[in-house]
Design a protein around this motif. Structure first.
Motif: not given
Length: 632
Positions: A281-285, A340-345, A166-177, A333-336
């Motif tokens: 950009x415009x995403x919490x990291x 994200x919650x603070x960013x969405x608000x 679901x592209x619009x719900x609360x999501x954590x995206x994992x990336x890296x090598x 997990x809690x940090x992410x």
């Protein structure tokens, strides 16, 4: 979008051969099959026009279903549109759907042309040939779409295996090598079971897992590993991660391998982070330093520690974790989630709709009415309880579980002690039994126990007086002799029976009526049994009936002249045992009534299993229906 569009419900797309077989067999089954040349020409034309139109309509409906069920790239979320472009090539996909749509139009035109020509057919043969030509051209059009249909079927199979993101719900995206521990983190924080191996590119597609945090549902998307090179050099596997970073409104969790066991140095991993930073950009990291169980962050060399400090100085939070020992996994997990919650608000507060909501809200702030101080009033019992709880002296409440552990098997649930509106002294009183609106206790004699005691005492006195003793008369000598003789007779009979069983195969068994017996043999047999008989001539078993006595015992029937047949005629079996003709008629009526259901089925009786006709015409001729055809 995944909730409003389900890729798993797309209908299977058959290839051209199966498509033609399905359409033609349905035409044969659903339309009329019998036509004669003697019919009116208008009827013959309508017969073949109906077949052509029916075939065209079936093809039109099936091709329309294929075109409508596949997602339109302009109508779905950009994330799915770019993902389908990467996986299936957008141009090829649109071309295949366009060819199918064109084939649908061509089939409609063929049917229209041949139905117009059918009106000029002047015989059954010409109408039939026009029908064959129409169906043949439709089949040729479908056969030319074989490659497009096969391609769409492969796309459908792959779409059905895509995760429901679901592209619009609360999501954590994992990336890296590759091989830095992204899939291990997904397995730890969710119930997903992604394959984890000690080599690069184990994950070749997107995987998703879910968890709950602060009573909200979150999704974690695991992307394939990304290498640090230009966008044009990235393959399909890497482009899936790039698409997710570009389109998903998520908190990006960039995973670093500080132990460098992934065959990539820490400098290269940070260089990859800086190269793909425009996608953040415009995403919490959040940056997670994984595998600190191998080398803690404090033991890193100074130059590598300096790289991490530069990240922290740039405002990027750095959290250490180990997916093996689960150290710091929940903190990451809690940090992410919190970021994200603070960013969405914050994003919602920037919209224009916030002003409309704030105008409806009013926060009342009380003002003091005088200078008198009014501290909060807390009861003494509450203060005492708080003090005891802080000092650890507050006694623990004894629960039902503790009582059950103490009593063991003797424990029973006592619900009456928790009754609220019943006084404690009345909780265990007997509850009256009501029957037909009356209390049963009102009809019980209060002196019943005293009367029962008196009755038992009276019965005891009767037993002591011998009123219930049995008058057993002792056996005399004659009775003892009779019983002894009976026992011997039973024993002799048992021995004779056993001998007969043992010698059964030595001689044939004769019926008792076939054996000739006389009085002397009877005397011998009875003497063997232990009985002494009266052997005088006047004994009843030695006397024989005279001819006069036999005739008196069996009266002779009188023969009248009116009867032409012999008196030895046997009574019919259907009339034997019946009193008169009325009973015979009643029995015949009952017999016919009982056999009515068998006559209806052409049976003689209930055991009749004959099949008079081996091939009933209604089962082996004519047009087949919609039912089973395995018996044809």
């Amino acid at each position: 979008m995944a909730q409003t569009y389900n890729f798993k419900k797309i209908t299977v797309v058959p290839n051209s051969k199966d498509f033609i077989d399905i359409i033609l067999s349905k035409t044969q089954r659903k339309t009329a099959t019998v036509i004669h040349k003697s019919y009116k020409i208008s009827r013959i034309r309508q017969f073949y026009i109906k077949k052509v139109k029916f075939t065209q309509q079936n093809i039109h409906d099936r091709l329309s279903m294929v075109v409508s069920e596949f997602p339109k790239l302009n109508d779905i979320h950009p994330f799915y549109a770019d993902l389908m472009n990467i996986l299936y090539d957008k141009d090829h996909y649109k071309l295949a759907l366009g060819q199918v749509n064109t084939a649908r139009t061509l089939v409609d035109n063929v049917a229209k042309d041949y139905c117009r020509l059918m009106k000029f057919g002047d015989s059954l043969y010409r109408c039939k040939q026009l029908k064959r030509a129409a169906l043949g051209r439709m089949a040729t059009i479908l056969r030319r779409q074989d490659q497009s249909l096969q391609y769409l079927e492969q796309v459908r199979q792959h779409l059905s295996r895509l995760p429901s993101i679901d592209p619009n719900t609360r999501t954590i995206l994992l990336c890296g090598y590759p091989n830095v521990g992204k899939s291990s983190f997904l397995n730890k924080v969710t119930r997903a079971d992604v394959d984890v191996q000690p080599y690069a590119f184990t994950t070749k597609s997107l995987f998703i897992g879910h968890f709950d945090y602060k009573y909200l549902r979150w999704q974690v998307v695991d992307t394939p590993g990304i290498l640090d090179h230009s966008l044009e050099d990235r393959n399909t596997i890497e482009m899936q991660a790039i698409t997710s970073l570009a389109h998903l409104r998520a908190c990006v969790l960039f995973v670093l391998d500080v132990s460098e066991h992934c065959s990539t140095s820490l400098e290269e991993q940070i260089s990859l982070l800086n190269s793909i930073k425009p996608l953040f950009s415009n995403k919490p990291l959040v940056v997670a330093a994984n595998k600190i169980d191998i080398i803690p962050l404090e033991e890193l060399p100074n130059e590598k520690r300096a790289l991490l400090e530069e990240l922290e100085a740039a405002g990027v939070p750095l959290v250490g974790m180990s997916a093996v020992t689960e150290e710091g996994v929940m903190a990451v997990r809690d940090q992410c989630c919190d970021r994200l919650l603070a960013y969405r608000v914050e994003q919602k507060l920037r919209t224009k709709r916030v002003d409309d909501i704030l105008n409806r809200l009013h926060v009342a702030m009380p003002t003091p009415r005088d200078d008198k101080e009014r501290p909060p009033c807390i009861p003494d019992a509450v203060l005492t309880r708080r003090r005891l709880k802080a000092s650890g002296e507050l006694p623990k409440k004894r629960t039902e579980l503790d009582i059950e552990a103490e009593q063991g098997d003797e424990y029973t649930v006592d619900l009456q002690k928790h009754w609220l509106y019943v006084p404690e002294e009345e909780r265990y009183d007997k509850i009256p039994e009501i029957w037909n609106g009356r209390n049963v206790a009102d009809f019980i004699d209060p002196d019943i126990m005293e009367k029962l005691a008196k009755l038992e005492e009276e019965e005891k006195l009767r037993e002591e007086a011998g009123e219930y003793d049995d008058d057993m008369v002792s056996d005399d000598e004659e009775m003892k002799e009779v019983r002894h003789l009976a026992a011997e007779i039973r024993e002799n009979r048992a021995q004779i029976k056993m001998k007969r069983i043992l010698n059964r195969d030595s001689y044939p068994v004769m019926p008792r009526r076939a054996l000739k017996r006389n009085a002397d043999q009877f005397d011998k047999e009875m003497s063997k049994e232990g009985l002494t008989l009266n052997k005088s001539k006047d004994a009843h078993y030695r006397r024989s009936l005279s001819r006069k006595d036999r005739l008196a015992k069996k009266p002779r029937l009188e023969v009248t002249r009116s009867r032409s047949r012999s008196t030895s005629r046997v009574t019919p079996r259907s009339q034997s045992g019946l009193r008169d003709a009325g009973q015979v008629n009643s029995v015949e009526k009952l017999k016919h009534k009982q056999q009515r259901k068998y006559r209806r089925l052409a049976q003689v009786n209930e055991t009749d299993r004959r099949i008079t006709e081996k091939k009933p015409k209604h089962l082996f001729s004519g047009k087949r229906g919609m039912g089973k055809t395995d018996r044809r």
